[in-house]
Design a protein around this motif. Structure first.
Motif, PDB file in Angstrom:
ATOM      1  N   PHE A 285       0.835  -1.214   0.000  1.00  0.00           N
ATOM      2  CA  PHE A 285       0.000   0.000   0.000  1.00  0.00           C
ATOM      3  C   PHE A 285       0.867   1.261   0.000  1.00  0.00           C
ATOM      4  O   PHE A 285       0.595   2.192   0.730  1.00  0.00           O
ATOM      5  CB  PHE A 285      -0.924  -0.011   1.209  1.00  0.00           C
ATOM      6  N   ASP A 286       1.933   1.284  -0.760  1.00  0.00           N
ATOM      7  CA  ASP A 286       2.819   2.450  -0.699  1.00  0.00           C
ATOM      8  C   ASP A 286       2.775   3.259  -1.987  1.00  0.00           C
ATOM      9  O   ASP A 286       3.718   3.947  -2.333  1.00  0.00           O
ATOM     10  CB  ASP A 286       4.244   2.008  -0.408  1.00  0.00           C
ATOM     11  N   VAL A 287       1.628   3.177  -2.693  1.00  0.00           N
ATOM     12  CA  VAL A 287       1.590   3.808  -4.015  1.00  0.00           C
ATOM     13  C   VAL A 287       1.691   5.321  -3.929  1.00  0.00           C
ATOM     14  O   VAL A 287       2.084   5.981  -4.872  1.00  0.00           O
ATOM     15  CB  VAL A 287       0.312   3.351  -4.753  1.00  0.00           C
ATOM     16  N   PHE A 288       1.362   5.906  -2.767  1.00  0.00           N
ATOM     17  CA  PHE A 288       1.372   7.377  -2.707  1.00  0.00           C
ATOM     18  C   PHE A 288       2.776   7.945  -2.529  1.00  0.00           C
ATOM     19  O   PHE A 288       2.970   9.142  -2.695  1.00  0.00           O
ATOM     20  CB  PHE A 288       0.431   7.878  -1.613  1.00  0.00           C
ATOM     21  N   ILE A 289       3.739   7.105  -2.149  1.00  0.00           N
ATOM     22  CA  ILE A 289       5.101   7.644  -2.103  1.00  0.00           C
ATOM     23  C   ILE A 289       5.986   7.040  -3.192  1.00  0.00           C
ATOM     24  O   ILE A 289       7.097   7.514  -3.388  1.00  0.00           O
ATOM     25  CB  ILE A 289       5.778   7.447  -0.728  1.00  0.00           C
ATOM     26  N   ALA A 290       5.462   6.027  -3.891  1.00  0.00           N
ATOM     27  CA  ALA A 290       6.169   5.335  -4.971  1.00  0.00           C
ATOM     28  C   ALA A 290       7.331   6.118  -5.584  1.00  0.00           C
ATOM     29  O   ALA A 290       7.143   6.930  -6.484  1.00  0.00           O
ATOM     30  CB  ALA A 290       5.151   4.992  -6.056  1.00  0.00           C
ATOM     31  N   PRO A 291       8.564   5.895  -5.109  1.00  0.00           N
ATOM     32  CA  PRO A 291       9.682   6.731  -5.550  1.00  0.00           C
ATOM     33  C   PRO A 291       9.917   6.687  -7.048  1.00  0.00           C
ATOM     34  O   PRO A 291      10.219   7.713  -7.667  1.00  0.00           O
ATOM     35  CB  PRO A 291      10.884   6.142  -4.808  1.00  0.00           C
ATOM     36  N   ALA A 292       9.763   5.507  -7.655  1.00  0.00           N
ATOM     37  CA  ALA A 292      10.106   5.410  -9.066  1.00  0.00           C
ATOM     38  C   ALA A 292       9.055   6.041  -9.972  1.00  0.00           C
ATOM     39  O   ALA A 292       9.355   6.457 -11.075  1.00  0.00           O
ATOM     40  CB  ALA A 292      10.288   3.940  -9.438  1.00  0.00           C
ATOM     41  N   GLU A 293       7.806   6.125  -9.497  1.00  0.00           N
ATOM     42  CA  GLU A 293       6.754   6.650 -10.371  1.00  0.00           C
ATOM     43  C   GLU A 293       6.611   8.162 -10.250  1.00  0.00           C
ATOM     44  O   GLU A 293       6.569   8.884 -11.235  1.00  0.00           O
ATOM     45  CB  GLU A 293       5.395   6.036  -9.989  1.00  0.00           C
ATOM     46  N   ILE A 294       6.475   8.637  -9.019  1.00  0.00           N
ATOM     47  CA  ILE A 294       6.166  10.060  -8.832  1.00  0.00           C
ATOM     48  C   ILE A 294       7.215  10.733  -7.963  1.00  0.00           C
ATOM     49  O   ILE A 294       6.929  11.693  -7.254  1.00  0.00           O
ATOM     50  CB  ILE A 294       4.754  10.238  -8.233  1.00  0.00           C
ATOM     51  N   ALA A 295       8.428  10.249  -8.016  1.00  0.00           N
ATOM     52  CA  ALA A 295       9.542  10.883  -7.320  1.00  0.00           C
ATOM     53  C   ALA A 295       9.236  11.107  -5.844  1.00  0.00           C
ATOM     54  O   ALA A 295       9.296  12.209  -5.321  1.00  0.00           O
ATOM     55  CB  ALA A 295       9.917  12.201  -8.004  1.00  0.00           C
TER      56      ALA A 295
ATOM     57  N   VAL B 218       8.598  15.146  -2.558  1.00  0.00           N
ATOM     58  CA  VAL B 218       9.497  15.456  -3.684  1.00  0.00           C
ATOM     59  C   VAL B 218      10.274  16.759  -3.499  1.00  0.00           C
ATOM     60  O   VAL B 218      11.443  16.842  -3.857  1.00  0.00           O
ATOM     61  CB  VAL B 218       8.720  15.437  -5.016  1.00  0.00           C
ATOM     62  N   GLU B 219       9.671  17.784  -2.911  1.00  0.00           N
ATOM     63  CA  GLU B 219      10.328  19.090  -2.885  1.00  0.00           C
ATOM     64  C   GLU B 219      11.131  19.357  -1.619  1.00  0.00           C
ATOM     65  O   GLU B 219      11.710  20.421  -1.482  1.00  0.00           O
ATOM     66  CB  GLU B 219       9.272  20.195  -3.033  1.00  0.00           C
ATOM     67  N   TYR B 220      11.110  18.431  -0.665  1.00  0.00           N
ATOM     68  CA  TYR B 220      11.713  18.768   0.620  1.00  0.00           C
ATOM     69  C   TYR B 220      13.204  18.503   0.638  1.00  0.00           C
ATOM     70  O   TYR B 220      13.697  17.537   0.048  1.00  0.00           O
ATOM     71  CB  TYR B 220      11.024  17.985   1.745  1.00  0.00           C
ATOM     72  N   SER B 221      13.876  19.371   1.363  1.00  0.00           N
ATOM     73  CA  SER B 221      15.319  19.187   1.525  1.00  0.00           C
ATOM     74  C   SER B 221      15.701  19.771   2.875  1.00  0.00           C
ATOM     75  O   SER B 221      14.898  20.438   3.520  1.00  0.00           O
ATOM     76  CB  SER B 221      16.064  19.921   0.407  1.00  0.00           C
ATOM     77  N   GLY B 222      16.921  19.495   3.292  1.00  0.00           N
ATOM     78  CA  GLY B 222      17.453  20.111   4.510  1.00  0.00           C
ATOM     79  C   GLY B 222      16.584  19.888   5.723  1.00  0.00           C
ATOM     80  O   GLY B 222      16.071  18.801   5.949  1.00  0.00           O
ATOM     81  N   LYS B 223      16.359  20.970   6.479  1.00  0.00           N
ATOM     82  CA  LYS B 223      15.652  20.813   7.756  1.00  0.00           C
ATOM     83  C   LYS B 223      14.203  20.395   7.538  1.00  0.00           C
ATOM     84  O   LYS B 223      13.619  19.701   8.387  1.00  0.00           O
ATOM     85  CB  LYS B 223      15.716  22.107   8.555  1.00  0.00           C
ATOM     86  N   TYR B 224      13.612  20.763   6.395  1.00  0.00           N
ATOM     87  CA  TYR B 224      12.227  20.348   6.120  1.00  0.00           C
ATOM     88  C   TYR B 224      12.158  18.827   6.048  1.00  0.00           C
ATOM     89  O   TYR B 224      11.314  18.183   6.658  1.00  0.00           O
ATOM     90  CB  TYR B 224      11.737  20.935   4.804  1.00  0.00           C
ATOM     91  N   LEU B 225      13.099  18.250   5.296  1.00  0.00           N
ATOM     92  CA  LEU B 225      13.108  16.799   5.156  1.00  0.00           C
ATOM     93  C   LEU B 225      13.378  16.141   6.499  1.00  0.00           C
ATOM     94  O   LEU B 225      12.738  15.154   6.870  1.00  0.00           O
ATOM     95  CB  LEU B 225      14.178  16.398   4.136  1.00  0.00           C
ATOM     96  N   GLY B 226      14.305  16.740   7.250  1.00  0.00           N
ATOM     97  CA  GLY B 226      14.617  16.185   8.568  1.00  0.00           C
ATOM     98  C   GLY B 226      13.400  16.166   9.467  1.00  0.00           C
ATOM     99  O   GLY B 226      13.090  15.155  10.103  1.00  0.00           O
ATOM    100  N   MET B 227      12.668  17.291   9.476  1.00  0.00           N
ATOM    101  CA  MET B 227      11.478  17.358  10.325  1.00  0.00           C
ATOM    102  C   MET B 227      10.438  16.347   9.875  1.00  0.00           C
ATOM    103  O   MET B 227       9.763  15.719  10.696  1.00  0.00           O
ATOM    104  CB  MET B 227      10.886  18.767  10.301  1.00  0.00           C
ATOM    105  N   LEU B 228      10.304  16.192   8.560  1.00  0.00           N
ATOM    106  CA  LEU B 228       9.290  15.243   8.086  1.00  0.00           C
ATOM    107  C   LEU B 228       9.703  13.807   8.353  1.00  0.00           C
ATOM    108  O   LEU B 228       8.845  12.954   8.582  1.00  0.00           O
ATOM    109  CB  LEU B 228       9.005  15.471   6.600  1.00  0.00           C
ATOM    110  N   LEU B 229      11.015  13.545   8.365  1.00  0.00           N
ATOM    111  CA  LEU B 229      11.450  12.184   8.718  1.00  0.00           C
ATOM    112  C   LEU B 229      11.099  11.889  10.174  1.00  0.00           C
ATOM    113  O   LEU B 229      10.602  10.812  10.507  1.00  0.00           O
ATOM    114  CB  LEU B 229      12.955  12.032   8.489  1.00  0.00           C
ATOM    115  N   ILE B 230      11.334  12.892  11.045  1.00  0.00           N
ATOM    116  CA  ILE B 230      10.972  12.697  12.458  1.00  0.00           C
ATOM    117  C   ILE B 230       9.457  12.542  12.571  1.00  0.00           C
ATOM    118  O   ILE B 230       8.948  11.677  13.288  1.00  0.00           O
ATOM    119  CB  ILE B 230      11.451  13.884  13.311  1.00  0.00           C
ATOM    120  N   GLN B 231       8.741  13.386  11.818  1.00  0.00           N
ATOM    121  CA  GLN B 231       7.275  13.317  11.852  1.00  0.00           C
ATOM    122  C   GLN B 231       6.801  11.935  11.428  1.00  0.00           C
ATOM    123  O   GLN B 231       5.891  11.373  12.025  1.00  0.00           O
ATOM    124  CB  GLN B 231       6.707  14.396  10.918  1.00  0.00           C
TER     125      GLN B 231
END
Lengths: 296, 610
Positions: free
Chosen positions: A191-201, A206-219
């Motif tokens: 059930f991981d079609v909504f993050i499917a890295p190969a299909e929709i990046a 897709v747009e997160y980097s740096g501290k945004y990505l870090g916060m979302l990983l913790i989230q």
């Protein structure tokens, strides 16, 4: 006191779930006959992301991340971990589920606010799939609440511990359905079609980097803690101590990981149709059994 | 001031405003807003008063009866709150005409008269004033809305005739039309009468509330009417909730149908009504997800929420009734706020189609905030007011042990995340269209009512006990069981809901997030078009906005489903064809045809009279 407990719970949730996610990478690697990264790799990833430069797409991009992070932290505080209960009696399951939704809404808003259509596609899929897995889960919960006339997580845990009967034995079908729904909540394969890295990046991410990505990983780690914690407390009787809770947590997590690592991926409408077929029927069967046997 | 005098003045104000508007539209609209605000204030401060008044004897013993009871007060103040806020909003709308202000004024007075009525006759007379003025209003400045008005006319005619029939039936059998007297007489009436009257009133409720199966007018009349109508309609349709409350709680339907079998403690009539509500929730949700135009989408969400109100009130019980009544308040606030923000967008851009908009958050931040708070409430997420009502409805469903109805309720709730998010993406987020580069925020006079509704939504979200305290008064007036409350907590079957605590915890979480955010390195601001594109070069913002058919996969699952609107459309074609066939028989083109028809008639007559 509850401030200290809350802080302890957050720290526990963070370190335990991030460690487990590292172990999960190792498990998946071993199943695929790879060596895999060390189990502390996810700590390195998060720390690295938090300290790097990042880009922002405007106010809502920032605000949504804050809302996602804040909403998820707030939800963690309502999950009892063994005898570490921050708000006894107030940790209503409906509150947990809907408060988690505010975090998801924040994340959805932020990622769509980046203007990248991949994020929009991912969010569209995620919301559609949510309609799939939440329904059987909620129907099972109706049975649980009807049985005990209570929807407070800590009370449900106490009832199960005192009677010695876990809901997973009393309502086996319900537990199975809830576990299948849990796979959808966690975004594990299939059930991981909504993050499917190969299909929709990676979709929403897709747009997160740096501290945004870090916060979302913790989230994301906190969200995993909430979802599995919900299952453990509802169906496996939580725990008398923190350790008991953590062991049960690991068991559920391990099962989800090994299932996930050998599964292909459903298309989103296949996932929804799947949830609306067997899990939904089984959840109705289980709930009706509970209602009839409780004798109204 | 006497109540009847107030309603009379409100009616008289309509033509006065019309003539005033012929000289100065602005003055007439401002005066209209002032009148509505003062009416709202008058009604709101009558909270403690309990008196009735009757005027204008129509025939022997039949008068218009108005009065203040907690029930009337609750519904009248909700409806007048929305109407007064809308009237302020309208001051800066385009396309003001004298006829519109006349109709708006009539609608408002009809709504007051209907909700303050003490008997069925007064209710229907004033309700019809509202209905007919809104009928004219829908068709007023667009040609294509004529067909939609026909739908509205026919559906509301079904409801009205049902109600008039019930009214005369009651009058003939019981000799009274007062709610309380009818209630006591109905207890001892024959069983058939009970079912007939309940069914007839039920038809009226479903027709006017826009619930399944009489919901087909909602989409068309919201989307083709002037932008003012849907805002008002979110309030006006709540008169039907008032009638519903009267027939299920004031005339306690559970006790008059106690001779029928019951399902899970709910009498079968109420259960069937609740199921109609449940179907309305599912149909409304599925259709709302599939719409591409904001007003149509929210129209179907209104169908879904009308379903919630029907389901909750029909189930009855303490939590169901209180949840349903609170949902009336929440939905009125949220849908008015949503339609206002969309009207503001349409005012600045001239469209409400989602794929023609996008990225307006930087241009219209206040409208965005209004929309955001309203959808959070509509989706039932804490800490907005929508959560409390849905939570209470779930409590009732769990208490009665009704998994299938619970399925409908959860479907609507989780499905609402999908449909409220689509306009958020389409209108406010995503890429800004180049032609909207210079769009400005709506004028202050529009933002004011939007802001007030938003603050109220947040207020009753943080302190739902405040709203429920009003409802408790209403419940104890009808003899129901009150719900237990403290300042911050609501107690229900399966636990407590501490709204202040949850809000506090959420803000603590937000502050933690903010601290982590501040500690990180400052982000570099980039343009919305500067995104990851897989190495391709994209320059056209219009093509880079993903909203059209956003839930295509969901669409695919439901596109083969039967559609009631299509079925009715093809039925109407069939009827037209039959008419055309008959016309060829009786209006032939050539004189021979007439001779043939008259000979045929003569022959039949001869044969028959022989």
């Amino acid at each position: 006191m509850s401030i200290l407990k809350g802080a302890a719970l957050l720290i526990l949730a963070f370190f335990y779930t991030v460690t487990l996610e590292g172990i999960a990478r190792k498990i998946t690697a071993r199943i695929q006959r790879r060596y895999g990264p060390p189990f502390w790799q996810n700590f390195i990833d998060i720390f690295k992301a938090l300290t790097k430069h990042s880009i922002s797409h405007g106010f809502i991009f920032d605000f949504g991340v804050l809302m996602a992070f804040g909403g998820t932290i707030a939800t963690v505080l309502f999950i009892p971990a063994g005898n570490l209960v921050v708000f006894p009696g107030l940790d209503n399951v409906f509150v947990v589920i809907y408060l988690l939704a505010i975090g998801l809404l924040g994340m959805a808003m932020s990622s769509v606010g980046s203007g990248n259509p991949n994020a929009g596609i991912g969010i569209g899929r995620a919301l559609t799939q949510m309609l799939g897995y939440e329904l059987p889960f909620m129907i099972v919960l109706v049975g649980v609440f009807f049985q005990y006339k209570n929807s407070s997580l800590s009370d449900l845990v106490n009832i199960q511990i005192e009677s010695g009967q876990y809901n997973a034995w009393l309502m086996p079908l319900g537990a199975v359905v809830a576990f299948i729904s849990l796979l959808g909540m966690l975004g594990k394969k299939p059930f991981d079609v909504f993050i499917a890295p190969a299909e929709i990046a990676s979709g929403p991410l897709v747009e997160y980097s740096g501290k945004y990505l870090g916060m979302l990983l913790i989230q994301h780690s906190f969200a995993v803690f909430i979802e599995i914690g919900l299952f453990v407390n509802l169906f496996l009787g939580g725990g008398r101590t923190i350790w008991e809770f953590l062991v049960k947590f690991f068991a559920v997590f391990f099962l989800a990981v090994i299932i996930s690592s050998i599964m292909p991926r459903f298309r989103v409408e296949q996932a929804v149709k799947f949830y609306w077929k067997w899990p939904l029927i089984l959840s109705f069967v289980q709930t009706i059994i509970v209602i009839v046997s409780a004798g109204r | 001031m006497d109540l009847s005098l107030m309603i009379l003045l409100s009616l008289v104000a309509a033509p006065v405003l019309y003539f005033l508007a012929r000289f100065s539209k602005k003055t007439a609209y401002v005066l209209f807003a002032l009148i509505q605000i003062s009416l709202f204030a008058y009604i709101f401060f009558q909270k403690e008063s309990a008196y009735t008044t009757s005027v204008f004897e129509i025939m022997e013993g039949l008068k218009f009866n108005f009065g203040f009871t907690p029930i009337n007060w609750y519904f009248a103040s909700i409806i007048m709150l929305i109407i007064s806020m809308t009237s302020v909003f309208l001051i800066s709308m385009n396309n003001k005409t004298p006829v519109k202000v006349l109709l708006l004024s009539l609608m408002a007075s009809g709504a007051i008269g209907a909700t303050l009525s003490m008997d069925f006759l007064t209710l229907i007379v004033f309700w019809e004033i509202t209905t007919w003025s809104s009928l004219v209003f829908i068709a007023i400045d667009r040609e294509k809305s004529f067909e939609e008005v026909l739908k509205y006319v026919s559906i509301s005619a079904i409801g009205t005739y049902a109600m008039i029939f019930a009214l005369f039936y009651i009058l003939k059998s019981f000799g009274t039309v007062n709610y309380l007297e009818v209630a006591s007489k109905l207890e001892i009436a024959p069983n058939n009468t009970k079912i007939l009257i309940f069914a007839l009133f039920g038809v009226m409720v479903l027709a006017k509330l826009g619930s399944f199966p009489l919901h087909i007018w909602v989409r068309g009349s919201y989307s083709t009417s002037p932008d003012e109508f849907p805002i008002l309609s979110s309030a006006l349709s709540k008169i039907a909730a008032y009638l519903l409350f009267i027939i299920v709680a004031v005339i306690p339907s559970s006790s008059i149908f106690s001779w029928l079998p019951s399902i899970a403690g709910v009498s079968i009539v109420n259960y069937l009504l609740a199921w109609l509500g449940g179907i309305a929730i599912i149909v409304g949700t599925v259709m709302a997800i599939r719409m591409e135009e904001v007003k149509e989408l929210i129209a179907f969400s209104s169908v879904s929420n009308a379903g919630y109100i029907v389901l909750a009130l029909a189930l009855g019980g303490t939590y169901g009734t209180i949840g349903g009544l609170m949902h009336v308040l929440n939905h009125a606030l949220a849908s008015a706020a949503i339609f206002m923000s969309m009207a503001a967008v349409a005012y600045r851009t001239g469209t409400t189609k989602m794929h023609e908009l996008g990225g307006l958050i930087t241009r219209m931040p206040v409208s965005f905030a209004t929309y955001l708070v309203a959808i959070i409430s509509l989706a039932g997420i804490p800490p907005m007011s929508g959560f409390a009502s849905k939570w209470l409805i779930y409590q009732q469903l769990v208490k009665d042990g009704l998994p299938f109805l619970a399925f409908a309720a959860f479907f609507g709730s989780i499905g609402s995340f999908m449909y409220v998010f689509k306009p958020l993406t389409g209108v406010f987020l995503g890429q800004l269209k180049p032609e909207h580069k210079n769009v400005k925020e709506a004028p202050f006079i529009m933002l004011l009512p939007m802001g007030i509704l938003t603050l109220l939504t947040i207020f009753w979200g943080v302190l739902p006990s405040n709203a429920i305290a009003y409802i408790n008064r209403l419940i104890s007036y009808t003899g129901g069981k009150e719900i237990q409350l403290t300042f911050s907590k609501i107690f229900a079957l399966t636990g407590q809901w501490d709204s202040v605590l949850v809000t506090t915890v959420f803000f603590v979480g937000f502050i933690i997030a903010f601290i982590v955010f501040i500690l990180g390195k400052k982000a570099k601001q980039v343009d919305l078009m500067d995104t990851y594109t897989g190495g391709e070069y994209i320059y056209t913002a219009e093509l880079y906005h993903f909203v059209y058919r956003m839930y295509r996969s969901f669409d695919r699952m439901f596109q083969e489903w039967p559609s009631m609107e299509n079925w009715l459309t093809s039925l109407s074609y069939k009827i037209k064809e039959l008419g055309a066939l008959l016309r060829t028989l009786f209006y032939p083109k050539y004189p021979q045809g007439y001779i043939a028809v008259s000979l045929l008639t003569l022959l039949i007559a001869f044969w028959w009279l022989r």
